[in-house]
Each structure stands twice: as structure tokens, then as C-alpha cells.
Design a protein around this motif. Sequence first.
Motif, PDB file in Angstrom:
ATOM      1  N   ASP A  67       0.822  -1.207   0.000  1.00 31.04           N
ATOM      2  CA  ASP A  67       0.000   0.000   0.000  1.00 31.04           C
ATOM      3  C   ASP A  67       0.857   1.258   0.000  1.00 31.04           C
ATOM      4  OD1 ASP A  67      -2.313  -1.460  -0.075  1.00 31.04           O
ATOM      5  OD2 ASP A  67      -2.704  -1.331   2.075  1.00 31.04           O
ATOM      6  N   ALA A  68       1.980   1.224   0.732  1.00 28.27           N
ATOM      7  CA  ALA A  68       2.867   2.384   0.760  1.00 28.27           C
ATOM      8  C   ALA A  68       3.539   2.590  -0.588  1.00 28.27           C
ATOM      9  CB  ALA A  68       3.912   2.222   1.864  1.00 28.27           C
ATOM     10  N   VAL A  69       3.912   1.487  -1.252  1.00 26.18           N
ATOM     11  CA  VAL A  69       4.514   1.582  -2.585  1.00 26.18           C
ATOM     12  C   VAL A  69       3.534   2.224  -3.565  1.00 26.18           C
ATOM     13  CG1 VAL A  69       5.356   0.230  -4.553  1.00 26.18           C
ATOM     14  CG2 VAL A  69       6.099  -0.331  -2.238  1.00 26.18           C
ATOM     15  N   LEU A  74       3.647   4.607  -7.130  1.00 21.92           N
ATOM     16  CA  LEU A  74       2.803   4.261  -8.263  1.00 21.92           C
ATOM     17  C   LEU A  74       1.765   5.324  -8.582  1.00 21.92           C
ATOM     18  CD1 LEU A  74       1.894   2.290 -10.413  1.00 21.92           C
ATOM     19  CD2 LEU A  74       0.562   1.085  -8.685  1.00 21.92           C
ATOM     20  N   SER A  75       1.065   5.822  -7.579  1.00 23.23           N
ATOM     21  CA  SER A  75      -0.003   6.788  -7.823  1.00 23.23           C
ATOM     22  C   SER A  75       0.499   8.067  -8.499  1.00 23.23           C
ATOM     23  CB  SER A  75      -0.726   7.120  -6.513  1.00 23.23           C
ATOM     24  OG  SER A  75      -1.840   7.946  -6.758  1.00 23.23           O
ATOM     25  N   SER A  79      -0.726   9.312 -12.269  1.00 20.46           N
ATOM     26  CA  SER A  79      -1.324  10.637 -12.418  1.00 20.46           C
ATOM     27  C   SER A  79      -0.594  11.456 -13.477  1.00 20.46           C
ATOM     28  CB  SER A  79      -1.301  11.375 -11.076  1.00 20.46           C
ATOM     29  OG  SER A  79      -1.843  12.669 -11.207  1.00 20.46           O
ATOM     30  N   LEU A  80       0.731  11.493 -13.404  1.00 19.07           N
ATOM     31  CA  LEU A  80       1.516  12.263 -14.366  1.00 19.07           C
ATOM     32  C   LEU A  80       1.375  11.708 -15.784  1.00 19.07           C
ATOM     33  CD1 LEU A  80       4.803  12.865 -12.342  1.00 19.07           C
ATOM     34  CD2 LEU A  80       3.101  14.587 -12.958  1.00 19.07           C
ATOM     35  N   ALA A  81       1.190  10.387 -15.898  1.00 20.38           N
ATOM     36  CA  ALA A  81       1.069   9.767 -17.213  1.00 20.38           C
ATOM     37  C   ALA A  81      -0.330   9.896 -17.807  1.00 20.38           C
ATOM     38  CB  ALA A  81       1.445   8.291 -17.134  1.00 20.38           C
ATOM     39  N   GLY A  82      -1.286  10.396 -17.028  1.00 18.40           N
ATOM     40  CA  GLY A  82      -2.629  10.630 -17.545  1.00 18.40           C
ATOM     41  C   GLY A  82      -3.605   9.498 -17.358  1.00 18.40           C
ATOM     42  N   VAL A 159       5.698  -4.475 -13.771  1.00 19.78           N
ATOM     43  CA  VAL A 159       5.965  -5.114 -12.487  1.00 19.78           C
ATOM     44  C   VAL A 159       6.910  -4.207 -11.728  1.00 19.78           C
ATOM     45  CG1 VAL A 159       6.921  -7.139 -11.324  1.00 19.78           C
ATOM     46  CG2 VAL A 159       5.678  -7.412 -13.465  1.00 19.78           C
ATOM     47  N   MET A 160       6.555  -3.878 -10.494  1.00 22.86           N
ATOM     48  CA  MET A 160       7.382  -2.973  -9.705  1.00 22.86           C
ATOM     49  C   MET A 160       7.359  -3.385  -8.244  1.00 22.86           C
ATOM     50  SD  MET A 160       4.975   0.405  -9.293  1.00 22.86           S
ATOM     51  CE  MET A 160       5.948   0.953  -7.896  1.00 22.86           C
ATOM     52  N   ASN A 161       8.411  -3.003  -7.529  1.00 22.51           N
ATOM     53  CA  ASN A 161       8.438  -3.243  -6.086  1.00 22.51           C
ATOM     54  C   ASN A 161       8.761  -1.961  -5.331  1.00 22.51           C
ATOM     55  OD1 ASN A 161      11.138  -2.872  -6.599  1.00 22.51           O
ATOM     56  ND2 ASN A 161      11.778  -4.918  -5.984  1.00 22.51           N
ATOM     57  N   GLY A 162       8.640  -0.832  -6.007  1.00 19.13           N
ATOM     58  CA  GLY A 162       8.957   0.457  -5.400  1.00 19.13           C
ATOM     59  C   GLY A 162      10.266   0.991  -5.905  1.00 19.13           C
TER      60      GLY A 162
END
Length: 208
Positions: A67-69, A74-75, A79-82, A159-162
Motif C-alpha cells: 500500500d505504501a509503494v 505508483l499513484s 497521475s503524471l502519465a494521464g 511489475v514494480m516493487n517500489g
Amino acid sequence: MVQVIQAQNVGLADLEARFGIEETDTASFFTEWLENLPEITDLEKQYLDRVKSHFLRLVKRPPLLEDAVKLVVLSPLLSLAGFYDEPFFIKSEQSIEISADDEDEIIRGRMDFLVIQEQLWLLIIESKKSSWSLLEGIPQALTYMIANPNQEKPIFGLVMNGSDFIFLKLTKNSKIKYALSDQFTLLKRENELYQVLKILKNLSQILS
């Protein structure tokens, strides 16, 4: 009796055996993470520098969970990518079930983050604990991408982990094929979030 397998327990060998999925190294297959990338502004770079700084500050006090990541890394990127704007809308924790032909097994799982446009699964985001290797998330993300009902258009994933990021592309024609981008990381002096945002912006333009 039908056997249910959780998506997080599926490996690449399972996907190859059940669905005939193949990784391709053809250079022309996945150009969306390399070519015709949009530029980002100085203000966006400044914001991404803050995102990186916030993440590196948080990892000093583990554990940094999913949730913190999502909140810290991520958020802001979405947002920046639209992806919070038209024509996209967001659904999270989406359930999926898939089974191969003539198999008494169902793979079941829940997606962490899903970007949808006109009921089509277009961009799948799989965020993992910051301490997990991306290699553990790639088969799970591919499982969700295979479950996409749209057979004609390519499906993209991240795929991401932060701290680390890998983009994926999958097509479902006569054979299911996929490819991976290079890995981007926040553990370099230069801020590779710049490149991650460029790729996300490019995907948002392609998918819209």
C-alpha cells in the motif's frame, strides 16, 4: 475434480506448459519502451525527484509494504502519465480465473492495480513488497495478462516493487508471446523515474 491454483504460485515453466507462452527477443516486438518516447517537463522532473526522495526515506524504516509503494511511487506516476484522466478509469483488486484447454486446473488470483478503458484490460500494474524480487512478480503479471479477453490488441504491464521497474508486452495471436524491457531502478544516482514516466506516457498515448 477441478484443481484451483493461486496465481502467485505460478511460475514461468507452468505458463509455458499450460498455455505455450513464449518469450521473444525479436527487437521489433516491443519497441514501445524504447522508441518515440515523449519528453517530460522540468516541473515533472522536480516532482519525480521528490517521489524518489520520499521512497528512499521510507525504505530506511522497513517494512515498506504494498500500500505504501502504491501511495508513494505508483499513484504519482499514473497521475503524471494521464491514467486518472479520460478515457481511462481505474479498478483495483480485480479477480481473474483462467484455464488451459482440456485442463482440469484453474488459475485464480486478484490483481493489485488495473487500468481499464471501455471494459478492456489495457495496462496491468503489479506492485510487490519492496523487498521482493521482480522475478517473483513477472509470472503473476503474465498470468493476469493472459486472462485479458481482448485477443487482438497487445497488452502491456508493469511489475514494480517500489525501487525497481520492468515493463512487459504480451500478444495473443496464434501463439502467446511476451517480452520484457530493461530493468529500471531508483538505486542509481540518476533518477530513472524519468524514463519510467516517459514509457508510461507513451503507453497512455498508444492505448488511448
